[in-house]
Design an enzyme around this catalytic site. Structure first.
Site, mmCIF file in Angstrom:
data_model
loop_
_atom_site.group_PDB
_atom_site.id
_atom_site.type_symbol
_atom_site.label_atom_id
_atom_site.label_comp_id
_atom_site.label_asym_id
_atom_site.label_seq_id
_atom_site.Cartn_x
_atom_site.Cartn_y
_atom_site.Cartn_z
ATOM 1 N N GLY A 15 0.832 -1.215 0.000
ATOM 2 C CA GLY A 15 0.000 0.000 0.000
ATOM 3 C C GLY A 15 0.855 1.250 0.000
ATOM 4 O O GLY A 15 0.496 2.263 0.602
ATOM 5 N N ASP A 65 -2.992 -6.793 -5.773
ATOM 6 C CA ASP A 65 -4.032 -6.796 -4.740
ATOM 7 C C ASP A 65 -3.516 -7.736 -3.648
ATOM 8 O O ASP A 65 -3.432 -8.953 -3.856
ATOM 9 C CB ASP A 65 -5.345 -7.309 -5.336
ATOM 10 C CG ASP A 65 -6.440 -7.447 -4.287
ATOM 11 O OD1 ASP A 65 -6.144 -7.310 -3.077
ATOM 12 O OD2 ASP A 65 -7.593 -7.711 -4.676
ATOM 13 N N VAL A 66 -3.166 -7.173 -2.499
ATOM 14 C CA VAL A 66 -2.520 -7.982 -1.455
ATOM 15 C C VAL A 66 -3.440 -9.015 -0.815
ATOM 16 O O VAL A 66 -2.986 -9.844 -0.032
ATOM 17 C CB VAL A 66 -1.888 -7.103 -0.343
ATOM 18 C CG1 VAL A 66 -0.619 -6.436 -0.821
ATOM 19 C CG2 VAL A 66 -2.877 -6.098 0.212
ATOM 20 N N SER A 144 -4.295 -0.253 14.095
ATOM 21 C CA SER A 144 -5.013 1.005 14.325
ATOM 22 C C SER A 144 -5.460 1.045 15.784
ATOM 23 O O SER A 144 -5.738 -0.009 16.372
ATOM 24 C CB SER A 144 -6.251 1.080 13.428
ATOM 25 O OG SER A 144 -7.087 2.157 13.832
ATOM 26 N N TYR A 157 -13.733 -2.948 10.357
ATOM 27 C CA TYR A 157 -12.363 -2.398 10.430
ATOM 28 C C TYR A 157 -11.726 -2.730 11.784
ATOM 29 O O TYR A 157 -10.575 -3.182 11.848
ATOM 30 C CB TYR A 157 -12.447 -0.884 10.227
ATOM 31 C CG TYR A 157 -11.114 -0.168 10.154
ATOM 32 C CD1 TYR A 157 -10.332 -0.228 8.996
ATOM 33 C CD2 TYR A 157 -10.646 0.577 11.223
ATOM 34 C CE1 TYR A 157 -9.121 0.439 8.931
ATOM 35 C CE2 TYR A 157 -9.437 1.255 11.158
ATOM 36 C CZ TYR A 157 -8.676 1.189 10.006
ATOM 37 O OH TYR A 157 -7.469 1.851 9.944
ATOM 38 N N ALA A 159 -12.465 -5.169 13.836
ATOM 39 C CA ALA A 159 -12.182 -6.613 13.925
ATOM 40 C C ALA A 159 -10.923 -6.953 13.136
ATOM 41 O O ALA A 159 -10.090 -7.745 13.589
ATOM 42 C CB ALA A 159 -13.377 -7.405 13.401
ATOM 43 N N LYS A 161 -8.359 -4.999 12.477
ATOM 44 C CA LYS A 161 -7.147 -4.451 13.103
ATOM 45 C C LYS A 161 -6.838 -5.159 14.423
ATOM 46 O O LYS A 161 -5.670 -5.335 14.778
ATOM 47 C CB LYS A 161 -7.291 -2.943 13.298
ATOM 48 C CG LYS A 161 -7.365 -2.158 11.974
ATOM 49 C CD LYS A 161 -6.137 -2.384 11.113
ATOM 50 C CE LYS A 161 -6.112 -1.483 9.879
ATOM 51 N NZ LYS A 161 -4.887 -1.674 9.063
HETATM 52 P P1 NAP Z 1 -4.502 5.416 2.111
HETATM 53 O O1 NAP Z 1 -4.030 6.818 2.025
HETATM 54 O O2 NAP Z 1 -5.847 5.053 1.588
HETATM 55 O O3 NAP Z 1 -3.386 4.473 1.444
HETATM 56 C C1 NAP Z 1 -3.549 3.073 1.385
HETATM 57 C C2 NAP Z 1 -2.929 2.569 0.100
HETATM 58 O O4 NAP Z 1 -3.176 1.143 0.026
HETATM 59 C C3 NAP Z 1 -3.573 3.201 -1.137
HETATM 60 O O5 NAP Z 1 -2.585 3.524 -2.091
HETATM 61 C C4 NAP Z 1 -4.500 2.096 -1.616
HETATM 62 O O6 NAP Z 1 -4.783 2.160 -2.995
HETATM 63 C C5 NAP Z 1 -3.690 0.853 -1.275
HETATM 64 N N1 NAP Z 1 -4.519 -0.341 -1.271
HETATM 65 C C6 NAP Z 1 -5.854 -0.429 -0.980
HETATM 66 N N2 NAP Z 1 -6.267 -1.697 -1.135
HETATM 67 C C7 NAP Z 1 -5.197 -2.413 -1.554
HETATM 68 C C8 NAP Z 1 -5.009 -3.790 -1.915
HETATM 69 N N3 NAP Z 1 -6.012 -4.666 -1.881
HETATM 70 N N4 NAP Z 1 -3.773 -4.192 -2.302
HETATM 71 C C9 NAP Z 1 -2.747 -3.314 -2.358
HETATM 72 N N5 NAP Z 1 -2.873 -2.014 -2.048
HETATM 73 C C10 NAP Z 1 -4.081 -1.565 -1.644
HETATM 74 O O7 NAP Z 1 -4.508 4.906 3.632
HETATM 75 P P2 NAP Z 1 -3.570 5.336 4.863
HETATM 76 O O8 NAP Z 1 -4.338 6.267 5.699
HETATM 77 O O9 NAP Z 1 -2.206 5.682 4.398
HETATM 78 O O10 NAP Z 1 -3.560 3.925 5.638
HETATM 79 C C11 NAP Z 1 -2.452 3.043 5.608
HETATM 80 C C12 NAP Z 1 -2.651 2.016 6.716
HETATM 81 O O11 NAP Z 1 -2.716 2.688 7.981
HETATM 82 C C13 NAP Z 1 -3.955 1.227 6.594
HETATM 83 O O12 NAP Z 1 -3.742 -0.113 6.991
HETATM 84 C C14 NAP Z 1 -4.873 1.929 7.586
HETATM 85 O O13 NAP Z 1 -5.887 1.072 8.060
HETATM 86 C C15 NAP Z 1 -3.872 2.299 8.661
HETATM 87 N N6 NAP Z 1 -4.329 3.382 9.525
HETATM 88 C C16 NAP Z 1 -4.541 4.646 9.021
HETATM 89 C C17 NAP Z 1 -4.976 5.649 9.872
HETATM 90 C C18 NAP Z 1 -5.220 7.061 9.409
HETATM 91 O O14 NAP Z 1 -5.660 7.873 10.240
HETATM 92 N N7 NAP Z 1 -4.942 7.402 8.163
HETATM 93 C C19 NAP Z 1 -5.194 5.375 11.218
HETATM 94 C C20 NAP Z 1 -4.975 4.089 11.697
HETATM 95 C C21 NAP Z 1 -4.533 3.107 10.831
HETATM 96 P P3 NAP Z 1 -6.138 2.942 -3.441
HETATM 97 O O15 NAP Z 1 -5.918 4.378 -3.066
HETATM 98 O O16 NAP Z 1 -6.230 2.714 -4.906
HETATM 99 O O17 NAP Z 1 -7.272 2.318 -2.662
#
Ligand code: NAP
Length: 249
Positions: A15, A65-66, A144, A157, A159, A161
């Site tokens: 990602g 797609d992971v 998370s 979500y 569940a 995490k």
């Molecule tokens: P993000 O900006 O949406 O980035 C996630 C990336 O993963 C995007 O480029 C997305 O592509 C890609 N992705 C989605 N589904 C995928 C798949 N099946 N296979 C491969 N790549 C895929 O999210 P983020 O906020 O950086 O989040 C990153 C991680 O941190 C996630 O696990 C999220 O749950 C966790 N997290 C985030 C926050 C927060 O506040 N942002 C808080 C707690 C935890 P697309 O854009 O094309 O979907």
């Protein structure tokens, strides 16, 4: 003093086309690592890989797609053929499909569990074959705070995490004798595309629950990943580090 440079290491970040994953990939490259980019979004993955290449590091973008076992296995095989090893794995890819349970469609439950949790099993299993043989490795899973405290409208979500945290602790125990550490990071509210989608009302409610009084940046998480994969964190495994401005303590 122990060095936190990562020269000579190769890192796979899932990602990593945007958000926290991209910031992590750039942080590890800045520290000297070669970084393999993996994202479902082809253009985004290629753009991150290009940035790393211009930093003078080796990089390669995979559109994967992971949550798909075959795609993951083929990617890991190709990475080993090209980079010879994977020293660092960051399982970061994740999605949300929010809704109250009463209205939550089964497909949104399955999708979130698949992308957020099954993928961690698939990628870790594929990569760990090589880490176990090398008797060395660093794995960081992005969980998370929602996996710790829950959230109305995010049962799927939360569940997924919470599952990532249980997985992290189990695999930390399984791999400890082979010098492989496995830790999780539980971010709070980090400014990315994922959180941009929330309404201003939700954002201001969130802000009130953050003792440090501001949202986090992707680099706040990337810095902690860097620490966890470096020699500085040699004696840390099975831990969940909160990067949340004090939201959960
Ligand atoms: P993000 O900006 O949406 O980035 C996630 C990336 O993963 C995007 O480029 C997305 O592509 C890609 N992705 C989605 N589904 C995928 C798949 N099946 N296979 C491969 N790549 C895929 O999210 P983020 O906020 O950086 O989040 C990153 C991680 O941190 C996630 O696990 C999220 O749950 C966790 N997290 C985030 C926050 C927060 O506040 N942002 C808080 C707690 C935890 P697309 O854009 O094309 O979907």
């Amino acid at each position: 003093m122990i060095n936190i440079e990562l020269v000579g290491k190769s890192a796979l970040v899932t990602g990593s086309g945007g958000g926290i994953g991209k910031a992590t990939a750039l942080e590890l490259a800045e520290a000297g690592a070669d970084v393999i980019i993996c994202d479902i979004n082809k253009e985004a993955a290629e753009a991150t890989a290009e940035e790393i290449f211009t930093m003078g590091r080796k990089s390669r973008a995979f559109t994967v797609d992971v949550s798909d076992a075959i795609q993951v296995q083929e990617m890991v095989k190709a990475v080993i053929a090209d980079f010879n090893k994977i020293d660092i794995l960051v399982n970061n890819a994740g999605i949300t499909r929010d809704g109250l349970l009463i209205r939550m469609k089964e497909e949104n439950w399955d999708k979130v569990l698949s992308v957020n949790l099954k993928s961690v099993y698939l990628v870790t299993k594929a990569v760990s074959r090589y880490m176990l043989k090398a008797r060395s490795g660093r794995i960081v899973n992005i969980a998370s705070v929602i996996g710790l405290i829950g959230n109305a409208g995010q049962a799927n979500y939360a569940a997924s995490k919470a599952g990532v945290i249980g997985f992290t602790k189990s695999i930390a125990r399984e791999f400890s004798s082979r010098n492989i550490t496995v830790n999780a990071i539980a971010p709070g509210f980090i400014r990315t595309a994922m959180t941009d989608a929330l309404s201003d009302e939700v954002k201001s409610q969130m802000l009130e629950s953050i003792p440090l009084g501001c949202f986090g940046e992707p680099s706040d998480v990337a810095n902690v990943v860097h620490f966890l994969v470096s020699g500085m964190a040699r004696y840390l495994t099975g831990q969940v580090i909160h990067v949340d401005g004090g939201m959960v303590m």
